[in-house]
Scaffold this active site. Structure first.
Site, PDB file in Angstrom:
ATOM      1  N   HIS A 273       0.848  -1.199   0.000  1.00  0.00           N
ATOM      2  CA  HIS A 273       0.000   0.000   0.000  1.00  0.00           C
ATOM      3  C   HIS A 273       0.880   1.244   0.000  1.00  0.00           C
ATOM      4  O   HIS A 273       1.957   1.243   0.592  1.00  0.00           O
ATOM      5  CB  HIS A 273      -0.936   0.017   1.224  1.00  0.00           C
ATOM      6  CG  HIS A 273      -2.041   1.007   1.068  1.00  0.00           C
ATOM      7  ND1 HIS A 273      -1.921   2.320   1.464  1.00  0.00           N
ATOM      8  CD2 HIS A 273      -3.260   0.880   0.493  1.00  0.00           C
ATOM      9  CE1 HIS A 273      -3.039   2.955   1.162  1.00  0.00           C
ATOM     10  NE2 HIS A 273      -3.875   2.107   0.572  1.00  0.00           N
ATOM     11  N   GLU A 332      -7.911  -4.443  -1.299  1.00  0.00           N
ATOM     12  CA  GLU A 332      -8.415  -5.073  -2.520  1.00  0.00           C
ATOM     13  C   GLU A 332      -8.417  -6.598  -2.430  1.00  0.00           C
ATOM     14  O   GLU A 332      -9.217  -7.262  -3.062  1.00  0.00           O
ATOM     15  CB  GLU A 332      -7.573  -4.656  -3.740  1.00  0.00           C
ATOM     16  CG  GLU A 332      -7.376  -3.162  -3.906  1.00  0.00           C
ATOM     17  CD  GLU A 332      -8.616  -2.455  -4.413  1.00  0.00           C
ATOM     18  OE1 GLU A 332      -9.711  -3.049  -4.343  1.00  0.00           O
ATOM     19  OE2 GLU A 332      -8.504  -1.315  -4.862  1.00  0.00           O
TER      20      GLU A 332
HETATM   21  N1  ACO Z   1       4.233  -7.130  -5.356  1.00  0.00           N
HETATM   22  C1  ACO Z   1       5.547  -7.104  -5.599  1.00  0.00           C
HETATM   23  N2  ACO Z   1       6.347  -6.083  -5.234  1.00  0.00           N
HETATM   24  C2  ACO Z   1       5.788  -5.050  -4.610  1.00  0.00           C
HETATM   25  C3  ACO Z   1       4.419  -5.021  -4.325  1.00  0.00           C
HETATM   26  C4  ACO Z   1       3.621  -6.099  -4.727  1.00  0.00           C
HETATM   27  N3  ACO Z   1       2.318  -6.151  -4.493  1.00  0.00           N
HETATM   28  N4  ACO Z   1       4.125  -3.868  -3.690  1.00  0.00           N
HETATM   29  C5  ACO Z   1       5.273  -3.181  -3.590  1.00  0.00           C
HETATM   30  N5  ACO Z   1       6.267  -3.892  -4.141  1.00  0.00           N
HETATM   31  C6  ACO Z   1       7.663  -3.496  -4.251  1.00  0.00           C
HETATM   32  C7  ACO Z   1       7.750  -2.307  -5.162  1.00  0.00           C
HETATM   33  O1  ACO Z   1       7.974  -2.731  -6.489  1.00  0.00           O
HETATM   34  C8  ACO Z   1       8.884  -1.523  -4.611  1.00  0.00           C
HETATM   35  O2  ACO Z   1      10.065  -2.059  -5.153  1.00  0.00           O
HETATM   36  P1  ACO Z   1      11.197  -1.080  -5.750  1.00  0.00           P
HETATM   37  O3  ACO Z   1      11.625  -0.275  -4.565  1.00  0.00           O
HETATM   38  O4  ACO Z   1      12.209  -2.015  -6.300  1.00  0.00           O
HETATM   39  O5  ACO Z   1      10.491  -0.262  -6.805  1.00  0.00           O
HETATM   40  C9  ACO Z   1       8.881  -1.870  -3.114  1.00  0.00           C
HETATM   41  O6  ACO Z   1       8.088  -3.036  -2.980  1.00  0.00           O
HETATM   42  C10 ACO Z   1       8.297  -0.806  -2.259  1.00  0.00           C
HETATM   43  O7  ACO Z   1       7.040  -0.386  -2.735  1.00  0.00           O
HETATM   44  P2  ACO Z   1       6.201   0.656  -1.879  1.00  0.00           P
HETATM   45  O8  ACO Z   1       6.902   1.960  -1.862  1.00  0.00           O
HETATM   46  O9  ACO Z   1       5.835   0.059  -0.577  1.00  0.00           O
HETATM   47  O10 ACO Z   1       4.875   0.723  -2.700  1.00  0.00           O
HETATM   48  P3  ACO Z   1       4.360   1.892  -3.634  1.00  0.00           P
HETATM   49  O11 ACO Z   1       3.876   3.010  -2.779  1.00  0.00           O
HETATM   50  O12 ACO Z   1       5.342   2.178  -4.706  1.00  0.00           O
HETATM   51  O13 ACO Z   1       3.118   1.169  -4.313  1.00  0.00           O
HETATM   52  C11 ACO Z   1       1.161  -0.099  -4.503  1.00  0.00           C
HETATM   53  C12 ACO Z   1       1.961   0.855  -3.606  1.00  0.00           C
HETATM   54  C13 ACO Z   1       0.878   0.555  -5.867  1.00  0.00           C
HETATM   55  C14 ACO Z   1      -0.181  -0.418  -3.808  1.00  0.00           C
HETATM   56  C15 ACO Z   1       1.970  -1.408  -4.677  1.00  0.00           C
HETATM   57  O14 ACO Z   1       2.155  -2.010  -3.434  1.00  0.00           O
HETATM   58  C16 ACO Z   1       1.340  -2.366  -5.681  1.00  0.00           C
HETATM   59  O15 ACO Z   1       1.538  -2.230  -6.890  1.00  0.00           O
HETATM   60  N6  ACO Z   1       0.545  -3.362  -5.187  1.00  0.00           N
HETATM   61  C17 ACO Z   1      -0.127  -4.274  -6.095  1.00  0.00           C
HETATM   62  C18 ACO Z   1      -1.378  -3.641  -6.714  1.00  0.00           C
HETATM   63  C19 ACO Z   1      -2.504  -3.456  -5.710  1.00  0.00           C
HETATM   64  O16 ACO Z   1      -2.801  -4.337  -4.897  1.00  0.00           O
HETATM   65  N7  ACO Z   1      -3.160  -2.286  -5.766  1.00  0.00           N
HETATM   66  C20 ACO Z   1      -4.266  -1.923  -4.865  1.00  0.00           C
HETATM   67  C21 ACO Z   1      -3.787  -1.017  -3.791  1.00  0.00           C
HETATM   68  S1  ACO Z   1      -5.040  -0.627  -2.619  1.00  0.00           S
HETATM   69  C22 ACO Z   1      -5.819   0.671  -3.284  1.00  0.00           C
HETATM   70  O17 ACO Z   1      -5.360   1.367  -4.118  1.00  0.00           O
HETATM   71  C23 ACO Z   1      -7.242   1.006  -2.806  1.00  0.00           C
END
Ligand code: ACO
Length: 394
Positions: A273, A332
């Site tokens: 998130h 989600e």
């Molecule tokens: N799967 C794999 N890797 C992940 C995931 C995931 N679900 N979530 C975060 N990471 C990785 C990112 O790629 C990032 O790696 P990097 O530093 O090499 O780029 C690292 O973990 C840190 O990410 P964060 O800063 O914690 O997350 P960010 O704020 O960039 O993104 C998001 C948040 C978009 C929700 C992300 O976690 C994601 O894409 N999740 C999957 C999609 C999803 O479930 N979306 C619904 C969100 S809830 C909502 O919007 C109501």
């Protein structure tokens, strides 16, 4: 000496962390895993009151403390659920488009016009409030009618004796709603009314700041919600579960399949998130609700069991994959499971989300309408130096 003018500070990408206004509507405390509506824990509200009670809180500022005030608000909004004649005519045509959310945008625009909605700037609070209630009240009727119409079925009229969760199930299926499913869906709706300055809420407020009418604000917000980065994840999280279900109950096979996805650089849908750095409180409650629904059938039990296995495998693998990040299930993940167990079709997940989030949008629109200042930030120009000569043609 460098005589270039000092450039103003550039806000962080995506405006992350930038505070753009003050609000009394709600807040998200990411480190604490807590969010609230006007000071009341949203999770406690979802456990104890219905969507209309929260709606009244968001629009009128307080929870009702006596039964008469509570039922006055309920009666007021239930009366506003019916479609306008032009909307009824348009729905079969609009339903031919692939997306219910796009259809909702079109039909609400029509209802705004047909109801004579006028610019926020030209009307008083009572009229703005009435327009806000009208659009939010009719939204479940519109999405259900669009869904049925796309399947070639007649729309089902809303029923004033049903609470919002039950009424939505009724209008989708035309069958008497099961009370347990209706209250599970209603808890989901309460949990998704508002969540800080997300992209669609901000969009609604930008349009409201121009003094446009409530329908214009809501239609713009739906446009923002339609983007996959904002409103599109619950069905994708369920797709992930479907893909992994055949591997259940073999934990090693599940681990291998999830690890392979992470190695390919895939994001696991329903995990992580942007704001929460601990459990997403919405996921925690929805997970408990899913547990409660698991005993309803063997299929339901299997769905929840697979969700649990995928969750524990994914959380462990994500911890190894991104050490130091707290990547856990987000709203989600279990929203998809709960809506599925409630019988909401997958194509209706995001439109169902819109039926509750419109309450948050309109509360924000009413708050923004009290501020006469238009939202108009700046951009830093990085193109070729101006003025450039206009080249002759020829
Ligand atoms: N799967 C794999 N890797 C992940 C995931 C995931 N679900 N979530 C975060 N990471 C990785 C990112 O790629 C990032 O790696 P990097 O530093 O090499 O780029 C690292 O973990 C840190 O990410 P964060 O800063 O914690 O997350 P960010 O704020 O960039 O993104 C998001 C948040 C978009 C929700 C992300 O976690 C994601 O894409 N999740 C999957 C999609 C999803 O479930 N979306 C619904 C969100 S809830 C909502 O919007 C109501």
């Amino acid at each position: 000496m460098d005589d270039r003018p000092t450039l103003p500070l550039l806000a962080p990408s995506g405006l992350a962390g930038v505070v753009v206004t003050e609000t009394a509507i709600g807040d998200v405390l990411g480190d604490e895993g807590f969010f609230h509506y006007r000071g009341h824990s949203a999770v406690d509200l979802a456990r104890s009151v219905g969507l209309e009670d929260v709606w009244q809180l968001m629009i009128d500022g307080d929870l009702a403390t006596d039964a008469a005030t509570q039922s006055r608000f309920r009666d007021e909004v239930r009366e506003l659920r019916t479609l306008t004649p032009a909307a009824e005519q348009a729905i079969p045509l609009v339903a031919r488009s692939r997306s219910t959310l796009d259809g909702l945008r079109t039909v609400l625009s029509l209802i705004g016009q047909e109801s004579g909605m006028r610019p926020l700037l030209d009307i008083d609070h009572a009229r703005r409030r009435r327009d806000a209630l009208r659009l939010a009240a009719v939204t479940p009727t519109v999405v259900a009618a669009l869904h049925r119409s796309a399947l070639g079925a007649e729309p089902v009229e809303p029923r004033a004796d049903l609470s919002p969760g039950a009424d939505l199930l009724w209008m989708l299926s035309g069958e008497e709603p099961d009370p347990q499913l209706a209250s599970a869906l209603e808890a989901y709706l309460v949990l998704t009314v508002d969540h800080g300055f997300n992209a669609s809420t901000f969009t609604a407020r930008v349009v409201a700041s121009t003094g446009a009418d409530v329908a214009a604000c809501v239609v713009a917000a739906i446009g923002a919600l339609s983007g996959p980065l904002h409103g599109g994840a619950p069905s994708r999280a369920l797709d992930l579960l479907d893909a992994l279900t055949p591997l259940h109950p073999d934990p090693a096979a599940l681990d291998a399949a999830i690890a392979e996805r992470l190695e390919r650089g895939e994001r696991l849908m329903g995990f992580g998130h942007a704001v929460y750095r601990t459990d997403d409180p919405r996921a925690a409650l929805l997970s408990a609700i899913a547990d409660g629904l698991a005993s309803r059938s063997a299929d339901a039990a299997q769905r929840v069991e697979v969700a649990r296995s995928v969750e524990s495998s994914a959380v462990a693998l994500l911890a190894a994959h991104r050490p130091g990040r707290e990547l856990r299930t987000n709203v989600e993940y279990y929203a998809g499971v709960v809506m599925d167990l409630c019988g909401v079709p997958r194509s209706m997940f995001t439109p169902t989300f819109a039926t509750s989030r419109i309450i948050g949008w309109t509360a924000n629109v009413l708050e923004q309408a009290e501020d006469p200042k238009i939202i108009r930030p700046s951009a830093r120009y990085v193109g070729p130096p101006a003025p450039r000569p206009i080249p002759p043609i020829g």
